[in-house]
Scaffold this motif. Structure first.
Motif, short mmCIF file in Angstrom:
data_model
loop_
_atom_site.label_atom_id
_atom_site.label_comp_id
_atom_site.label_asym_id
_atom_site.label_seq_id
_atom_site.Cartn_x
_atom_site.Cartn_y
_atom_site.Cartn_z
N GLN A 121 51.67 50.22 40.64
CA GLN A 121 51.59 48.79 40.37
C GLN A 121 50.20 48.25 40.72
O GLN A 121 49.69 47.36 40.03
N ALA A 122 49.61 48.80 41.77
CA ALA A 122 48.25 48.40 42.13
C ALA A 122 47.26 48.75 41.03
O ALA A 122 46.37 47.96 40.68
N LEU A 123 47.40 49.93 40.46
CA LEU A 123 46.52 50.35 39.37
C LEU A 123 46.69 49.46 38.15
O LEU A 123 45.72 49.12 37.46
N GLN A 124 47.94 49.07 37.85
CA GLN A 124 48.18 48.17 36.73
C GLN A 124 47.53 46.81 36.97
O GLN A 124 46.90 46.23 36.08
N ALA A 125 47.70 46.29 38.20
CA ALA A 125 47.11 45.00 38.53
C ALA A 125 45.58 45.07 38.47
O ALA A 125 44.92 44.15 37.98
N GLU A 126 45.02 46.18 38.95
CA GLU A 126 43.56 46.34 38.95
C GLU A 126 43.03 46.41 37.52
O GLU A 126 41.99 45.83 37.21
N SER A 127 43.76 47.10 36.64
CA SER A 127 43.32 47.18 35.24
C SER A 127 43.42 45.83 34.53
O SER A 127 42.71 45.58 33.57
N ASP A 128 44.31 44.96 35.03
CA ASP A 128 44.45 43.61 34.47
C ASP A 128 43.47 42.61 35.09
O ASP A 128 43.51 41.42 34.79
N GLY A 129 42.61 43.12 35.99
CA GLY A 129 41.63 42.25 36.63
C GLY A 129 42.16 41.47 37.82
O GLY A 129 41.49 40.57 38.33
N GLN A 130 43.36 41.81 38.29
CA GLN A 130 43.97 41.11 39.43
C GLN A 130 43.68 41.91 40.71
O GLN A 130 44.56 42.57 41.26
N ARG A 131 42.46 41.84 41.17
CA ARG A 131 42.05 42.69 42.29
C ARG A 131 42.76 42.33 43.58
O ARG A 131 43.16 43.21 44.35
N GLU A 132 42.92 41.06 43.85
CA GLU A 132 43.59 40.66 45.09
C GLU A 132 45.02 41.15 45.12
O GLU A 132 45.50 41.66 46.13
N ARG A 133 45.69 41.03 43.97
CA ARG A 133 47.07 41.52 43.88
C ARG A 133 47.11 43.03 44.03
O ARG A 133 48.03 43.59 44.64
N ALA A 134 46.12 43.72 43.48
CA ALA A 134 46.06 45.18 43.59
C ALA A 134 45.93 45.60 45.05
O ALA A 134 46.63 46.53 45.51
N TYR A 135 45.07 44.92 45.80
CA TYR A 135 44.92 45.23 47.23
C TYR A 135 46.22 44.94 47.99
O TYR A 135 46.56 45.64 48.95
#
Length: 380
Positions: A187-201
């Motif tokens: 899920q972190a990788l998906q969020a990071e690919s969507d540009g949601q870095r804070e959510r990814a962390y």
């Protein structure tokens, strides 16, 4: 005309005789049918044990025709169809059972579970999901949830996989902390690919709270911190990785060297890499040291080959740095070493033997988690 009671003396014996004859005929029929059905059943079982699947199916069909009310024969036939890949016939058998109004609840749930397995085997995942969900509240619910977990992993529905794993843990089926941490990393990788870095962390923080020694979460957080320019924080993550999951540190060795160089901690990093190499020699550690001190890379590769003479990848890399070979020989020798080293630099799944040039946290072949050793084939 008056009724003559003497007729009763004739009628009663005749009626008794006819009743006795009818009962004997029914008894003979009842004895004959069960005798024929088991005979066909055991014949099918014997054929099945002898790997004669086609003849076994014919025998089971005969047994079902002789005794159409026998539920176990239907289940045996449906299971055999599914194993043979004839999922359409298996579905028809199990749907026929579900349509019976006299089926007890436990047998109905069993038929529903078998039908879900048919859909899963056929790749009809939507129908399989619906069939498994219909088993909520039945004796087959734990098995259904395990199958749903596998189904959600296949479809990369990590949120549902997370919820299903939590339900299984709450039911006492086992611990799924490592798998759940992987779901959070996905899920972190998906969020990071969507540009949601804070959510990814945030997902990575949840993964580490769930499994503090999880190497994937530590590795990802270190790589992202390094990418975002925070070399000191990245260095801290990688040093936690070498302490908590030293085998997986090989996957981060190059990033660790870059973080140390950017943070001005090259000497400290070289010491850590030396200590790790003394414990478990690996080419990845040598290459990380060469990133920090490229002027000594020939000496380090030569020393690695002395310690690990079977390292074709090390020999290939050392040869690329050597300029003393004749021009007529060097290209052919390098090409031969490249071909020989390529299959030995692959990663192999310990569960199913699937090989890839890329490291996977989940095997694409058997879907096992953490089944790829963090070392290439030649170092195992």
């Amino acid at each position: 005309m008056d009724f003559d009671p003497r007729w009763l003396l004739l009628i009663l014996p005749v009626a008794f005789a006819l009743g006795w004859l009818a009962s004997r005929l029914d008894l003979r029929q009842a004895k004959r049918d069960p005798r024929e059905a088991p005979q066909a059943y055991f014949k099918g079982l014997n054929l099945l044990l002898n790997e004669q699947h086609d003849k076994a199916i014919d025998a089971f069909i005969e047994a079902v025709q002789l005794d159409p009310d026998t539920v176990d024969l239907h289940f045996a036939l449906g299971s055999l169809f599914r194993r043979r890949g004839e999922t359409e016939r298996a579905v028809r058998v199990h749907q026929h059972l579900l349509h019976r109004g006299d089926l007890p609840e436990l047998e109905r749930a069993r038929a529903q579970h078998a039908l879900a397995q048919d859909f899963f085997k056929a790749g009809l995942f939507d129908r399989a999901e619906a069939a498994y969900l219909a088993l909520k509240g039945t004796a087959f619910e734990p098995e259904a949830d395990l199958a749903l977990l596998s189904l959600y992993e296949r479809s990369h529905d990590w949120e549902r996989a997370q919820a299903t794993a939590e339900c299984l843990e709450a039911r006492g089926i086992g611990s799924f902390a490592t798998q759940r941490a992987h779901y959070l990393c996905e899920q972190a990788l998906q969020a990071e690919s969507d540009g949601q870095r804070e959510r990814a962390y945030q997902f990575l923080a949840q993964a580490l709270a769930l499994a503090p020694k999880h190497p994937r979460a530590l590795l990802l957080r270190g790589q992202w911190l390094l990418r975002d320019g925070d070399a000191h924080a990245a260095l801290t993550q990688f040093e936690q990785l070498v302490q908590l999951a030293p085998e997986s540190f090989n996957l981060a060795a190059a990033d660790y060297a870059r973080a140390a160089y950017q943070a001005g901690q090259s000497r400290r990093a070289l010491k850590t890499l030396d200590e790790r190499y003394a414990q478990a020699p690996a080419l990845a550690l040598v290459l990380a040291q060469n990133l920090i001190e490229p002027e000594h890379q020939r000496e380090r590769l030569a020393e690695h080959l002395r310690q690990q003479p079977g390292s074709l990848d090390g020999a290939r890399r050392l040869l690329a740095l050597v300029n003393e070979l004749p021009d007529a020989v060097a290209p052919q020798l390098k090409a031969a070493l490249d071909r020989a080293a390529k299959p030995r630099t692959r990663h192999r799944c310990a569960a199913c033997g699937f090989e890839s040039g890329h490291y996977f946290w989940q095997c694409p072949g058997c879907l096992s988690w953490d089944s790829f050793p963090p070392r290439p084939v030649e170092e195992l």
